[in-house]
Structures are given as C-alpha cells and as structure tokens.
Design a protein around this motif. Structure first.
Motif, PDB file in Angstrom:
ATOM      1  N   VAL A 178     -46.681  18.160  64.769  1.00  0.00           N
ATOM      2  CA  VAL A 178     -47.034  19.516  64.335  1.00  0.00           C
ATOM      3  C   VAL A 178     -47.486  19.451  62.882  1.00  0.00           C
ATOM      4  O   VAL A 178     -46.783  18.912  62.021  1.00  0.00           O
ATOM      5  N   TYR A 179     -48.665  20.002  62.624  1.00  0.00           N
ATOM      6  CA  TYR A 179     -49.216  19.975  61.264  1.00  0.00           C
ATOM      7  C   TYR A 179     -48.302  20.760  60.323  1.00  0.00           C
ATOM      8  O   TYR A 179     -47.980  21.921  60.568  1.00  0.00           O
ATOM      9  N   GLY A 180     -47.852  20.097  59.263  1.00  0.00           N
ATOM     10  CA  GLY A 180     -46.969  20.732  58.288  1.00  0.00           C
ATOM     11  C   GLY A 180     -45.549  20.199  58.346  1.00  0.00           C
ATOM     12  O   GLY A 180     -44.727  20.535  57.492  1.00  0.00           O
ATOM     13  N   SER A 186     -38.634  16.948  59.576  1.00  0.00           N
ATOM     14  CA  SER A 186     -38.240  16.601  60.953  1.00  0.00           C
ATOM     15  C   SER A 186     -36.783  16.139  60.979  1.00  0.00           C
ATOM     16  O   SER A 186     -36.042  16.460  61.918  1.00  0.00           O
ATOM     17  N   ASP A 187     -36.362  15.405  59.945  1.00  0.00           N
ATOM     18  CA  ASP A 187     -34.954  14.972  59.873  1.00  0.00           C
ATOM     19  C   ASP A 187     -34.025  16.176  59.744  1.00  0.00           C
ATOM     20  O   ASP A 187     -32.933  16.204  60.347  1.00  0.00           O
ATOM     21  N   ARG A 188     -34.419  17.178  58.952  1.00  0.00           N
ATOM     22  CA  ARG A 188     -33.575  18.367  58.781  1.00  0.00           C
ATOM     23  C   ARG A 188     -33.419  19.130  60.097  1.00  0.00           C
ATOM     24  O   ARG A 188     -32.337  19.637  60.405  1.00  0.00           O
ATOM     25  N   ILE A 189     -34.495  19.204  60.870  1.00  0.00           N
ATOM     26  CA  ILE A 189     -34.423  19.889  62.171  1.00  0.00           C
ATOM     27  C   ILE A 189     -33.457  19.160  63.098  1.00  0.00           C
ATOM     28  O   ILE A 189     -32.601  19.782  63.760  1.00  0.00           O
ATOM     29  N   LEU A 190     -33.546  17.839  63.135  1.00  0.00           N
ATOM     30  CA  LEU A 190     -32.663  17.044  64.017  1.00  0.00           C
ATOM     31  C   LEU A 190     -31.216  17.103  63.546  1.00  0.00           C
ATOM     32  O   LEU A 190     -30.283  17.121  64.373  1.00  0.00           O
ATOM     33  N   GLU A 191     -30.997  17.143  62.234  1.00  0.00           N
ATOM     34  CA  GLU A 191     -29.621  17.232  61.694  1.00  0.00           C
ATOM     35  C   GLU A 191     -28.987  18.573  62.052  1.00  0.00           C
ATOM     36  O   GLU A 191     -27.803  18.639  62.430  1.00  0.00           O
ATOM     37  N   MET A 202     -35.715  29.806  69.132  1.00  0.00           N
ATOM     38  CA  MET A 202     -36.690  29.245  68.195  1.00  0.00           C
ATOM     39  C   MET A 202     -36.652  29.969  66.851  1.00  0.00           C
ATOM     40  O   MET A 202     -37.175  29.467  65.855  1.00  0.00           O
ATOM     41  N   GLU A 203     -36.017  31.148  66.828  1.00  0.00           N
ATOM     42  CA  GLU A 203     -35.870  31.863  65.559  1.00  0.00           C
ATOM     43  C   GLU A 203     -34.996  31.090  64.579  1.00  0.00           C
ATOM     44  O   GLU A 203     -35.049  31.324  63.364  1.00  0.00           O
ATOM     45  N   GLN A 204     -34.206  30.160  65.083  1.00  0.00           N
ATOM     46  CA  GLN A 204     -33.355  29.350  64.212  1.00  0.00           C
ATOM     47  C   GLN A 204     -34.171  28.408  63.331  1.00  0.00           C
ATOM     48  O   GLN A 204     -33.652  27.868  62.345  1.00  0.00           O
ATOM     49  N   PRO A 213     -43.267  30.087  57.161  1.00  0.00           N
ATOM     50  CA  PRO A 213     -43.493  30.926  58.352  1.00  0.00           C
ATOM     51  C   PRO A 213     -44.676  30.465  59.191  1.00  0.00           C
ATOM     52  O   PRO A 213     -44.649  30.562  60.423  1.00  0.00           O
ATOM     53  N   GLU A 214     -45.731  29.937  58.534  1.00  0.00           N
ATOM     54  CA  GLU A 214     -46.902  29.465  59.274  1.00  0.00           C
ATOM     55  C   GLU A 214     -46.561  28.271  60.151  1.00  0.00           C
ATOM     56  O   GLU A 214     -46.992  28.181  61.301  1.00  0.00           O
ATOM     57  N   VAL A 215     -45.759  27.342  59.609  1.00  0.00           N
ATOM     58  CA  VAL A 215     -45.375  26.147  60.373  1.00  0.00           C
ATOM     59  C   VAL A 215     -44.415  26.531  61.497  1.00  0.00           C
ATOM     60  O   VAL A 215     -44.468  25.959  62.591  1.00  0.00           O
ATOM     61  N   VAL A 216     -43.544  27.511  61.249  1.00  0.00           N
ATOM     62  CA  VAL A 216     -42.634  27.982  62.299  1.00  0.00           C
ATOM     63  C   VAL A 216     -43.432  28.514  63.488  1.00  0.00           C
ATOM     64  O   VAL A 216     -43.111  28.244  64.645  1.00  0.00           O
TER      65      VAL A 216
END
Length: 293
Positions: A178-180, A186-191, A202-204, A213-216
């Motif tokens: 995903v661009y951005g 990516s590590d923070r999302i997995l943690e 997905m709001e999390q 917000p654009e990347v979300v």
C-alpha cells in the motif's frame, strides 16, 4: 459776417509752438500708418528641432496611410473552440454569440464542425461563410476512422478486481504494498494486532501512529476484517488495576477509575461504560468487543 471773420482769424492765429506740435502730430500719424501697411505683425510659432524632424516625415506617413486604406489583416487558421472575446470581436461576432460559445466550453463541450459552431453561437450564414474557411479542428476530428479504438465494445479489456485481503492475516509484505506504508508503519500495525490478538474494525487503523487519513482510506480498499481468530479479551469485572492498565485501550488512570467504579457500583455492564470517568466514549463499540462482562 464780421463776427465769423473774427472767429476764423482767431482759429488760424496759432503760436509758433502750437504750429510745431500740430506738424509733429501729423508726422507721427503718417509714420504709424506706414508701419501698419509695410510691417507684418503676425506671430510665427517656434518649432523645436525634434518637431521639425517629425513634420518633415509627415508627408511620408500620410502617403503610407493612403496606401494602407485597403489593407486587410491576415487571418491564420484557428480552432474555433478557443475563440477569446477579443478574437471574436475582430472576427465580427457579437457579444451574445461569443458568450454562447464560452458557455458551451464551460460545460466541457467542444464543437467539431462549422455546422456545430453555428448551432451553438447562432452566427449568421454570411459571417459563417466568411470565417469558416479558417477553422482548424484536431486531426482526430477530421480522420475519426484512423483514430478509432482498436477494441470493439465487446472486446474492451475488463478491469481486474482488486482482491481484498483479511487484515488479520496480512503479512508485512502485504501491508507495504500500500502506497504510504513503509517498514516502520507496517511493524506498528503488526505490533498492535499482536497486542489485541485481532482487529475488529478497520477504523482501528486510525489509532496507528504515523498513518495519515489518506493512507487509512487506501488500506480500506485493500484490506478488511474477515475473521478474528486470536481475539484477546479481558474480564473488566475481575481484572486488577495492573491487568487493566496493560490493555491497549486503557491507561493506568482509567484502570483505577474502572476498579473504583466497580467497587462502588458492583459489576459493570456495557451500558455502564459511558458512566466511568475518562472512558473513551467514542470507541465504546470497538472496546466492548474485547471485554468480558
């Protein structure tokens, strides 16, 4: 009779000085008359050197003007879709005709022939006959067959459907597509997913530090919550302050408020969450999925 003679004699008898004065008076009158007849009193305007040069060129200028009386400006081919107010005025169009063309262009529409130009602007046949020979339309308008699409309506390539992945099964490599999203984000999302066991919405993604917000929004087009296999829950009525403070949604201060409310009011139910001081009310629906009552 004698009286009249006496009057004439009295008039003719002048002193010497009087006779000289009369002679001088007549002399002055004669001199002034001579000056008036023989001297020109008309004033002549003084011209500077620069004015004299311009005056000497005036004859040449006048001759050029005479030669150019029948001069007509050259009109070069042009695209009538882009006629400006000034261009239209020079071509002889009225203000209303120009405004009709500009209104058509504001709707992102184009005229592709002289007939369409007249239908839009309402110019007269005589004016159209005069200016139409200078119309120049794009090549694709003149040769539509040559620029036809190589695909027929039935042969148009189909758009590939974007495969939406389960956010709770996504790998680091999947997220970085995903661009951005780079290595750290990516590590923070997995943690965060590891702490919660699974995401429930997905709001999390809005809670992940560094995600704009654009990347979300881009994440939402590629990922969704399809399963929650390892969801970690905490019993809000039995957990200690320490255990509650280790829950990602609660801090130590809120954990103390929960225990205090529980000791004073008894067991907590979902409808009581908003009554606890400092509880994130805007996230109740998500937090409640991680709680046991």
């Amino acid at each position: 009779m004698e009286r009249e003679k006496s009057i004439v004699s009295s008039v003719l008898v002048y002193s010497k000085s009087q006779r000289i004065g009369i002679i001088l008076l007549f002399g002055i009158v004669l001199v002034l008359q001579g000056i008036y007849f023989f001297i020109d009193f008309k004033t002549t305007a003084k011209t500077s050197k620069e004015e004299a040069v311009w005056l000497s060129k005036q004859k040449d200028i006048d001759s050029l003007k005479f030669q150019n009386k029948n001069f007509k400006p050259t009109i070069y081919p042009f695209n009538p879709n882009f006629i400006t107010d000034f261009k239209g005025y020079k071509l002889g169009m009225s203000v209303e005709e120009i405004d009709r063309l500009l209104a058509c262009r504001k709707q992102n529409k184009f005229v592709n022939s002289a007939a369409e130009f007249q239908a839009v602007t309402k110019v007269s046949d005589s004016l159209l006959k005069t200016i139409a020979p200078y119309f120049k339309f794009p090549d694709w308008v003149q040769h539509k067959k040559q620029y036809a699409s190589p695909f027929s309506k039935t042969e148009l390539p189909k758009k590939e459907k974007i495969a939406i992945l389960d956010i709770n099964q996504a790998t680091k490599e999947d997220l970085m597509k995903v661009y951005g999203i780079g290595d750290k984000i990516s590590d923070r999302i997995l943690e965060q997913r590891e702490k919660l066991g699974s995401f429930v919405s997905m709001e999390q993604m809005q809670d992940i530090w560094g995600l704009s917000p654009e990347v979300v929004e881009k994440l939402k087009t590629s990922f969704a919550v399809k399963s929650t296999p390892n969801l970690k829950k905490i019993n809000i009525n039995n957990a200690s302050v320490k255990e509650l403070s280790q829950f990602p949604f609660f801090r130590y201060a809120l954990a103390k408020e929960i225990v205090t409310y529980r000791s004073m009011q008894g067991d907590i139910r979902m409808e009581n969450l908003s009554k606890i001081k400092g509880f994130p009310v805007d996230k109740i629906q998500i937090i409640a999925l991680y709680l046991d009552f």
